[in-house]
Design an enzyme around this catalytic site. Structure first.
Site, PDB file in Angstrom:
ATOM      1  N   CYS A   4       0.830  -1.207   0.000  1.00  0.00           N
ATOM      2  CA  CYS A   4       0.000   0.000   0.000  1.00  0.00           C
ATOM      3  C   CYS A   4       0.864   1.255   0.000  1.00  0.00           C
ATOM      4  O   CYS A   4       0.683   2.152  -0.817  1.00  0.00           O
ATOM      5  CB  CYS A   4      -0.930  -0.020   1.208  1.00  0.00           C
ATOM      6  SG  CYS A   4      -2.012   1.398   1.249  1.00  0.00           S
TER       7      CYS A   4
ATOM      8  N   CYS B 197      -1.553   1.858  -2.986  1.00  0.00           N
ATOM      9  CA  CYS B 197      -2.464   2.983  -2.712  1.00  0.00           C
ATOM     10  C   CYS B 197      -1.796   4.355  -2.751  1.00  0.00           C
ATOM     11  O   CYS B 197      -2.263   5.257  -3.438  1.00  0.00           O
ATOM     12  CB  CYS B 197      -3.103   2.862  -1.324  1.00  0.00           C
ATOM     13  SG  CYS B 197      -3.249   1.214  -0.667  1.00  0.00           S
TER      14      CYS B 197
ATOM     15  N   LYS C  18       0.163   5.381  -6.130  1.00  0.00           N
ATOM     16  CA  LYS C  18      -0.862   5.463  -7.163  1.00  0.00           C
ATOM     17  C   LYS C  18      -1.686   6.727  -6.997  1.00  0.00           C
ATOM     18  O   LYS C  18      -1.901   7.482  -7.928  1.00  0.00           O
ATOM     19  CB  LYS C  18      -1.712   4.191  -7.055  1.00  0.00           C
ATOM     20  CG  LYS C  18      -2.926   4.077  -7.853  1.00  0.00           C
ATOM     21  CD  LYS C  18      -4.235   4.409  -7.246  1.00  0.00           C
ATOM     22  CE  LYS C  18      -4.688   4.046  -5.921  1.00  0.00           C
ATOM     23  NZ  LYS C  18      -5.499   2.881  -5.736  1.00  0.00           N
TER      24      LYS C  18
ATOM     25  N   TYR D 210      -9.656  -2.804 -10.997  1.00  0.00           N
ATOM     26  CA  TYR D 210      -9.464  -1.426 -10.557  1.00  0.00           C
ATOM     27  C   TYR D 210      -8.053  -0.904 -10.817  1.00  0.00           C
ATOM     28  O   TYR D 210      -7.864   0.267 -11.136  1.00  0.00           O
ATOM     29  CB  TYR D 210      -9.890  -1.248  -9.094  1.00  0.00           C
ATOM     30  CG  TYR D 210      -8.893  -1.676  -8.041  1.00  0.00           C
ATOM     31  CD1 TYR D 210      -8.019  -0.746  -7.490  1.00  0.00           C
ATOM     32  CD2 TYR D 210      -8.829  -2.984  -7.573  1.00  0.00           C
ATOM     33  CE1 TYR D 210      -7.104  -1.115  -6.506  1.00  0.00           C
ATOM     34  CE2 TYR D 210      -7.926  -3.362  -6.607  1.00  0.00           C
ATOM     35  CZ  TYR D 210      -7.061  -2.427  -6.064  1.00  0.00           C
ATOM     36  OH  TYR D 210      -6.161  -2.789  -5.108  1.00  0.00           O
TER      37      TYR D 210
ATOM     38  N   GLU E 217      -7.321   2.412 -13.004  1.00  0.00           N
ATOM     39  CA  GLU E 217      -6.652   3.566 -12.384  1.00  0.00           C
ATOM     40  C   GLU E 217      -5.437   4.006 -13.205  1.00  0.00           C
ATOM     41  O   GLU E 217      -5.223   5.203 -13.428  1.00  0.00           O
ATOM     42  CB  GLU E 217      -6.228   3.211 -10.953  1.00  0.00           C
ATOM     43  CG  GLU E 217      -7.431   3.053 -10.038  1.00  0.00           C
ATOM     44  CD  GLU E 217      -7.083   2.631  -8.611  1.00  0.00           C
ATOM     45  OE1 GLU E 217      -7.904   2.865  -7.726  1.00  0.00           O
ATOM     46  OE2 GLU E 217      -6.002   2.054  -8.386  1.00  0.00           O
TER      47      GLU E 217
ATOM     48  N   HIS F  45     -25.573  22.849   0.464  1.00  0.00           N
ATOM     49  CA  HIS F  45     -25.758  23.417  -0.864  1.00  0.00           C
ATOM     50  C   HIS F  45     -24.729  24.508  -1.123  1.00  0.00           C
ATOM     51  O   HIS F  45     -24.445  25.279  -0.218  1.00  0.00           O
ATOM     52  CB  HIS F  45     -27.174  24.015  -0.943  1.00  0.00           C
ATOM     53  CG  HIS F  45     -27.528  24.500  -2.307  1.00  0.00           C
ATOM     54  ND1 HIS F  45     -27.761  23.640  -3.365  1.00  0.00           N
ATOM     55  CD2 HIS F  45     -27.656  25.767  -2.791  1.00  0.00           C
ATOM     56  CE1 HIS F  45     -28.047  24.363  -4.441  1.00  0.00           C
ATOM     57  NE2 HIS F  45     -27.983  25.646  -4.116  1.00  0.00           N
TER      58      HIS F  45
ATOM     59  N   GLU G 199     -25.193  16.636  -1.919  1.00  0.00           N
ATOM     60  CA  GLU G 199     -26.572  16.863  -1.463  1.00  0.00           C
ATOM     61  C   GLU G 199     -27.574  16.043  -2.276  1.00  0.00           C
ATOM     62  O   GLU G 199     -28.687  15.767  -1.824  1.00  0.00           O
ATOM     63  CB  GLU G 199     -26.948  18.350  -1.496  1.00  0.00           C
ATOM     64  CG  GLU G 199     -27.041  18.944  -2.882  1.00  0.00           C
ATOM     65  CD  GLU G 199     -27.413  20.431  -2.880  1.00  0.00           C
ATOM     66  OE1 GLU G 199     -28.309  20.822  -2.115  1.00  0.00           O
ATOM     67  OE2 GLU G 199     -26.793  21.206  -3.646  1.00  0.00           O
TER      68      GLU G 199
HETATM   69  P1  FAD Z   1       1.352  -6.040   1.901  1.00  0.00           P
HETATM   70  O1  FAD Z   1       1.077  -4.608   2.120  1.00  0.00           O
HETATM   71  O2  FAD Z   1       1.531  -6.522   0.521  1.00  0.00           O
HETATM   72  O3  FAD Z   1       2.639  -6.400   2.760  1.00  0.00           O
HETATM   73  C1  FAD Z   1       3.247  -7.646   2.719  1.00  0.00           C
HETATM   74  C2  FAD Z   1       4.714  -7.474   3.060  1.00  0.00           C
HETATM   75  O4  FAD Z   1       5.302  -8.758   3.290  1.00  0.00           O
HETATM   76  C3  FAD Z   1       5.530  -6.852   1.932  1.00  0.00           C
HETATM   77  O5  FAD Z   1       6.237  -5.741   2.418  1.00  0.00           O
HETATM   78  C4  FAD Z   1       6.471  -7.972   1.490  1.00  0.00           C
HETATM   79  O6  FAD Z   1       7.726  -7.475   1.064  1.00  0.00           O
HETATM   80  C5  FAD Z   1       6.606  -8.767   2.769  1.00  0.00           C
HETATM   81  N1  FAD Z   1       6.989 -10.167   2.575  1.00  0.00           N
HETATM   82  C6  FAD Z   1       6.454 -11.055   1.709  1.00  0.00           C
HETATM   83  N2  FAD Z   1       7.015 -12.268   1.886  1.00  0.00           N
HETATM   84  C7  FAD Z   1       7.929 -12.154   2.895  1.00  0.00           C
HETATM   85  C8  FAD Z   1       8.795 -13.052   3.543  1.00  0.00           C
HETATM   86  N3  FAD Z   1       8.836 -14.344   3.227  1.00  0.00           N
HETATM   87  N4  FAD Z   1       9.621 -12.575   4.524  1.00  0.00           N
HETATM   88  C9  FAD Z   1       9.589 -11.263   4.873  1.00  0.00           C
HETATM   89  N5  FAD Z   1       8.751 -10.376   4.300  1.00  0.00           N
HETATM   90  C10 FAD Z   1       7.925 -10.815   3.326  1.00  0.00           C
HETATM   91  N6  FAD Z   1      -5.934  -0.887  -1.211  1.00  0.00           N
HETATM   92  C11 FAD Z   1      -6.734   0.099  -0.766  1.00  0.00           C
HETATM   93  O7  FAD Z   1      -7.353  -0.038   0.288  1.00  0.00           O
HETATM   94  N7  FAD Z   1      -6.880   1.278  -1.470  1.00  0.00           N
HETATM   95  C12 FAD Z   1      -6.205   1.495  -2.632  1.00  0.00           C
HETATM   96  O8  FAD Z   1      -6.352   2.549  -3.241  1.00  0.00           O
HETATM   97  C13 FAD Z   1      -5.336   0.473  -3.111  1.00  0.00           C
HETATM   98  N8  FAD Z   1      -4.632   0.646  -4.238  1.00  0.00           N
HETATM   99  C14 FAD Z   1      -3.776  -0.327  -4.670  1.00  0.00           C
HETATM  100  C15 FAD Z   1      -3.058  -0.117  -5.832  1.00  0.00           C
HETATM  101  C16 FAD Z   1      -2.196  -1.069  -6.296  1.00  0.00           C
HETATM  102  C17 FAD Z   1      -1.416  -0.817  -7.561  1.00  0.00           C
HETATM  103  C18 FAD Z   1      -2.030  -2.298  -5.582  1.00  0.00           C
HETATM  104  C19 FAD Z   1      -1.089  -3.372  -6.066  1.00  0.00           C
HETATM  105  C20 FAD Z   1      -2.729  -2.520  -4.410  1.00  0.00           C
HETATM  106  C21 FAD Z   1      -3.615  -1.536  -3.942  1.00  0.00           C
HETATM  107  N9  FAD Z   1      -4.386  -1.716  -2.792  1.00  0.00           N
HETATM  108  C22 FAD Z   1      -5.227  -0.724  -2.360  1.00  0.00           C
HETATM  109  C23 FAD Z   1      -4.335  -2.987  -2.026  1.00  0.00           C
HETATM  110  C24 FAD Z   1      -3.439  -2.851  -0.795  1.00  0.00           C
HETATM  111  O9  FAD Z   1      -2.170  -2.403  -1.181  1.00  0.00           O
HETATM  112  C25 FAD Z   1      -3.345  -4.185  -0.091  1.00  0.00           C
HETATM  113  O10 FAD Z   1      -4.642  -4.654   0.203  1.00  0.00           O
HETATM  114  C26 FAD Z   1      -2.567  -4.092   1.205  1.00  0.00           C
HETATM  115  O11 FAD Z   1      -1.263  -3.591   0.996  1.00  0.00           O
HETATM  116  C27 FAD Z   1      -2.504  -5.480   1.869  1.00  0.00           C
HETATM  117  O12 FAD Z   1      -1.710  -5.431   3.015  1.00  0.00           O
HETATM  118  P2  FAD Z   1      -0.967  -6.727   3.530  1.00  0.00           P
HETATM  119  O13 FAD Z   1      -0.450  -6.389   4.893  1.00  0.00           O
HETATM  120  O14 FAD Z   1      -1.840  -7.899   3.390  1.00  0.00           O
HETATM  121  O15 FAD Z   1       0.234  -6.980   2.511  1.00  0.00           O
END
Ligand code: FAD
Length: 452
Positions: free
Chosen positions: A42, A47, A50, A177, A181, A436, A441
């Site tokens: 994110c 997020c 973007k 999405y 975007e 308004h 509204e």
């Molecule tokens: P992540 O944020 O993906 O974090 C996972 C972390 O784990 C990463 O840092 C990764 O490096 C780490 N990792 C993975 N494997 C290992 C390992 N084996 N050892 C150590 N570290 C590891 N959501 C919204 O709500 N609004 C938005 O506008 C939005 N826009 C988005 C736009 C794009 C282009 C994308 C791709 C996603 C977007 N999302 C948005 C979705 C949002 O980013 C995710 O839902 C959110 O980041 C999920 O969080 P998470 O903690 O599950 O995983």
């Protein structure tokens, strides 16, 4: 042997960071491993970057509209793309620093590198291993590329956020999405955008009217939408351009092709199966309502569970998990009425059920809707329209869905999401006084049922 950690979190993204901080605040000894950079998708690849590019790209229209309001510019403004990317990256560095500081202050022990699961209570990082009473898998997801010949020439959303130069022509494959975007960002920046997708409309799963309306608005903004088509092959030509050969025999020539056709949970070679954790076919960790996997000491939240893949959901799941494990108040998250937004141009935002879902799940419904040109464009003459729509269950008059396509839709729907979560009826909307003149509204002045 005594446990080294009460909780060991793998992945410092939206869910992992929040769970680590909250668990540490609840008195748990927490370890957190991150293999790329603290912040996750994110903050660093989703997020935030973007949205910064959406904001940056919108100035093109704003400069044009300003002229209609009497602003004269000595010279036409021009975009310095590397400056925009630098400004965005400076902000991402700042946020990364803030996250690290917050984790430090909370007393979370951080480990840089890849972590894998070596047993129900064991995490390994290289030649180090850690024991933990609970392990949390919060590893998120990663873009996937389909096996199309020439796919090595394609980029994903990760690279699209950091292109060294702005292409003149881009092909965007996908209708979800993320695809929509990026189509908006590049089109607003003056890039010729062709969006190619298999479905007949954009944004599968959204309200049908919203899907059609957005397609019309995007086409007006110059995005060339090619529905019902598939890329068969990508061929790099001698001049460096890419030839996208389509299944209908046609082709599109672009400088860059961006695939936004899917993401997969980051569970490959993570040691989950060997530890006995059940995974879905797409690699998602299967969890119960409390985010517990099939191994009682291993939990998972966020995109890796492929429930609703949004940051606020991952964060809310983290809250629930910490309450369950460390605060003695077990609870699961309700996935009803989760509002969401698509930062397309114009943006889309929704909460609750689409007209189609409501009709098939609830029986008789009433639809209230309006399409209009926003006040701002009465002067600019820009042919941009707004759609607002309420879905109401006829029997008890509960508003079960609110949908909007138009400027500020996500800001407006966030407020309506509270009302809908509280169970507001159409009459509650009707007795609310509008502000308004606003577009918002309209949501409290819709009186005519569709079909009346
Ligand atoms: P992540 O944020 O993906 O974090 C996972 C972390 O784990 C990463 O840092 C990764 O490096 C780490 N990792 C993975 N494997 C290992 C390992 N084996 N050892 C150590 N570290 C590891 N959501 C919204 O709500 N609004 C938005 O506008 C939005 N826009 C988005 C736009 C794009 C282009 C994308 C791709 C996603 C977007 N999302 C948005 C979705 C949002 O980013 C995710 O839902 C959110 O980041 C999920 O969080 P998470 O903690 O599950 O995983």
């Amino acid at each position: 042997m005594a446990d080294e950690f009460d909780l060991f979190v793998i992945g410092a993204g939206s869910g992992g960071v929040r769970a680590s901080r909250l668990a540490a605040a609840a008195g748990a000894k927490v370890g957190l491993a991150e293999e790329i950079r603290v912040g996750g998708t994110c903050v660093l690849r989703g997020c935030v970057p973007k949205k910064l590019l959406v904001i940056g790209s919108h100035y093109h229209d704003d400069f044009q509209d300003a002229a209609s309001y009497g602003w004269r510019q000595a010279e036409a403004p021009e975009l310095d793309w590397p400056a925009l990317i630098r400004a965005k990256n400076t902000e991402l560095d700042r946020l990364h620093g803030v996250y690290r500081q917050l984790l430090d202050k909370a007393g979370v022990e951080m480990f840089d590198g890849r972590a894998v699961i070596a047993g129900p209570h064991t995490v390994r990082m290289g030649d180090r291993s850690f024991q933990a009473r609970h392990i949390l898998v919060a590893v998120g997801g990663w873009p996937t590329l389909p096996p199309v010949p020439g796919i090595e020439h394609a980029i994903t959303s990760n690279e699209a956020l950091d292109l060294p130069e702005l292409p003149k022509r881009i092909g965007i494959v996908g209708s979800g999405y993320i695809a929509v975007e990026f189509a908006g960002i590049f089109a607003a920046l003056g890039v010729t955008v062709t969006q190619i997708f298999r479905a007949d409309k954009l944004l599968r799963g959204f309200d049908e009217e919203v899907r059609s309306f957005l397609g019309e608005e995007m086409a007006k903004k110059g995005v060339h939408l090619m529905a019902g088509r598939k890329v068969r092959e990508i061929v790099k030509r001698a001049d460096g351009a890419l030839d996208l050969a389509l299944d209908d025999g046609g082709s599109v020539i672009v400088d860059t092709v961006l695939y936004a056709t899917g993401r997969a949970p980051n569970t490959k070679a993570l040691g989950l199966e060997a530890a006995g954790v059940r995974l879905a076919e797409n690699g998602a960790v299967i969890v119960d309502a409390y985010s517990q996997s099939s191994v009682p000491s291993i939990h998972a939240i966020g995109d890796v569970t492929d429930r609703i893949n949004l940051t606020p959901v991952a964060i809310a799941e983290a809250h629930c998990l910490v309450d369950t494990l460390f605060r003695g108040t077990p609870r699961g998250l309700s996935y009803e009425n989760v509002p969401s937004a698509v930062f397309s141009q114009p943006p889309v935002s929704v909460v609750g059920l689409s007209e189609e879902e409501a009709r098939s799940n609830l029986g008789e419904i009433d639809i209230y809707a309006a399409k209009f040109r926003p006040l701002k464009h009465s002067i600019t003459g820009r042919d941009e329209r707004t759609l607002m729509k309420l879905v109401v269950k006829r029997s008890d008059q509960k508003v079960v869905g609110a949908h909007m396509v138009g400027a500020d839709a996500p800001e407006i729907i966030q407020g309506l999401a509270i009302a809908i979560t509280m169970g507001a009826t159409k009459q509650d909307f009707d007795r609310t006084i509008g502000i308004h003149p606003t577009a918002a509204e309209e949501f409290v002045t819709l009186r005519e049922k569709r079909g009346d």
